[in-house]
Design a protein around this motif. Structure first.
Motif, short mmCIF file in Angstrom:
data_model
loop_
_atom_site.label_atom_id
_atom_site.label_comp_id
_atom_site.label_asym_id
_atom_site.label_seq_id
_atom_site.Cartn_x
_atom_site.Cartn_y
_atom_site.Cartn_z
N VAL A 141 0.95 -1.05 -0.02
CA VAL A 141 0.04 0.13 -0.04
C VAL A 141 0.78 1.22 -0.12
O VAL A 141 1.99 1.26 0.63
N TYR A 153 -4.36 2.60 -2.32
CA TYR A 153 -4.78 1.29 -1.98
C TYR A 153 -4.93 0.57 -3.29
O TYR A 153 -5.75 0.95 -3.99
N TYR A 162 -8.46 -4.35 5.88
CA TYR A 162 -7.63 -3.30 5.88
C TYR A 162 -7.66 -2.31 7.23
O TYR A 162 -8.71 -1.81 7.53
#
Length: 452
Positions: A141, A153, A162
């Protein structure tokens, strides 16, 4: 050979700013680029043409003898496979050199810069050269170097959850087709939960530092929301068709336009007592909405069509001071955005005037110090400060109708007060009466002395 082409045009591509793109080859890849407007002898890559079996795109540091300062793979200028039976992005991994920096403004304020990668719909992992002074990648990321901003992302990243690092204070929208749960940053400076567009999203966790949430539209599978206890504004859960029951947090003041529109399976909504605004179409088209708690008396505005298309809600009970925004008696009325407006009523003798409650910036008692005998009563007179009135802001002799006010006593055993402003002396002593507007954060205090 099947190839990857930007915008379906191999030469002279027109970029987002409208200037003609140039092309150059590096490492077997043909890049489309444009001259940087911020830096001399620097370019920005806007697209690429590679063979169909290439899954890793390694951005060069130098192109045509000039430093590559940024990349711009937005949704309109991205990498595609062009073939007879399919059109899909194949780049799974993106490697950024040490020269890349975020140069695009995320909004009109320019407070946050980012790297546009939305066009790489198959991207699973981002890698950054460790010597890069501006960017950092962690678990695939993209962040800024000090990990205070989420910059990208990967849309194709297959993780189902996440958890945003606690160092994050601002973030770009998350667009992904695999995430089922997002836990937002707990940093005290992180106030607005960024937009999420995730086909499989089922749950979000909003820590108590978040005061505003927006942009969760079309999350069809979203079922569970952990709300921030300090949330003030809600904007954007449109078409979240799996939501069934919602309890709006206690500190929420505003439910924005179309916030829950077309949430077709929403059945039950509970409102907090301090809610101030329900904007237009906020619950429009909620076809199965059958139960709402009575609108709190603090609701100052109800937008046009706020509950349109909700057959289970025949009539919304309104506070006595909530009048049609088209009422010609209202001074300084708001525009057509709201169907109902909270109004204050002023009286003096037989005269009566009406004002939009948002025009009140202060309250004042007609009695600075009130003295009342035990067992007897006196009624308070309250006048508002209105910006269009006299130089001092208050109108002498004009009284405010009490239905829009809330009265409380600091010591009810000495002096109690009714919601019509009637003070009753209970026993000898002193107390303080606080008068608040139900629709605004304005108040005044009156000292009371009870004698024998």
């Amino acid at each position: 050979m099947i190839g990857l082409l930007l915008c379906f045009m191999p030469v002279g591509v027109i970029n987002a700013e409208g200037s003609s793109g140039k092309q150059a080859v590096s490492g077997g890849v043909t890049y489309t680029y444009r001259e940087s407007r911020e830096f001399r002898n620097a370019v920005e890559i806007t697209g690429a043409s590679v063979s169909g079996d290439v899954s890793v795109l390694k951005i060069p540091e130098v192109l045509d003898g000039k430093k590559v300062i940024s990349v711009d793979f937005d949704r309109y200028f991205c990498v595609h496979i062009i073939g007879e039976d399919k059109t899909d992005a194949v780049v799974k991994k993106l490697v950024l050199p040490k020269s890349i920096r975020p140069v695009k403004a995320a909004d009109n304020t320019g407070k946050m810069k980012y790297v546009p990668l939305d066009g790489l719909s198959g991207l699973e992992h981002i890698e950054v050269d460790p010597q890069n002074k501006f960017l950092k990648a962690q678990d695939g990321v993209l962040y800024n170097k000090d990990m205070t901003a989420l910059l990208g992302y990967p849309e194709g990243k297959t993780a189902s959850e996440y958890r945003m690092p606690s160092s994050i204070t601002c973030s770009m929208a998350i667009r992904n087709r695999f995430i089922k749960k997002v836990v937002f940053s707990t940093n005290k400076k992180y106030k607005t939960a960024a937009a999420v567009s995730c086909d499989r999203l089922e749950s979000i966790y909003l820590p108590d530092n978040i005061t505003k949430v927006q942009g969760f539209n079309w999350c069809y599978k979203l079922k569970k929301i952990r709300w921030s206890k300090n949330l003030r504004e809600i904007h954007g859960f449109k078409n979240c068709s799996s939501l069934k029951k919602i309890k709006i947090p206690d500190k929420v003041k505003v439910i924005g336009e179309e916030s829950f529109r077309w949430c077709r399976n929403l059945e039950d909504v509970s409102f907090p007592s301090g809610l101030r605004k329900i904007e237009g179409s906020a619950f429009g088209g909620c076809l199965n909405l059958k139960k709402i708690s009575p609108l709190p008396s603090s609701t100052a505005y109800i937008g046009i069509g706020a509950f349109a298309g909700t057959p289970g809600i025949k009539k919304v009970k309104k506070a006595s001071y909530l009048l049609s925004s088209q009422n010609k008696k209202i001074k300084g009325k708001v525009g057509g955005k709201y169907r109902y407006v909270a109004v204050i009523t002023l009286t003096k003798g037989k005269k009566r005037k009406y004002f939009d409650s948002q025009r009140v910036y202060a309250l004042k008692s007609l009695e600075n110090n009130l003295e009342v005998k035990r067992g007897s009563t006196k009624t308070l007179g309250i006048t508002p400060g209105i910006t269009v009135s006299t130089p001092t802001g208050f109108w002498k002799g004009w009284k405010l109708k009490t239905d829009i006010l809330k009265f409380t006593s600091s010591n009810p055993r000495v002096a109690k007060v009714s919601q019509k402003g009637k003070v009753t002396g209970i026993r000898k002593g002193r107390a303080e009466i606080t008068v608040r507007m139900r629709t605004m954060d304005v108040k005044c205090k009156i000292k009371v002395k009870v004698t024998r």
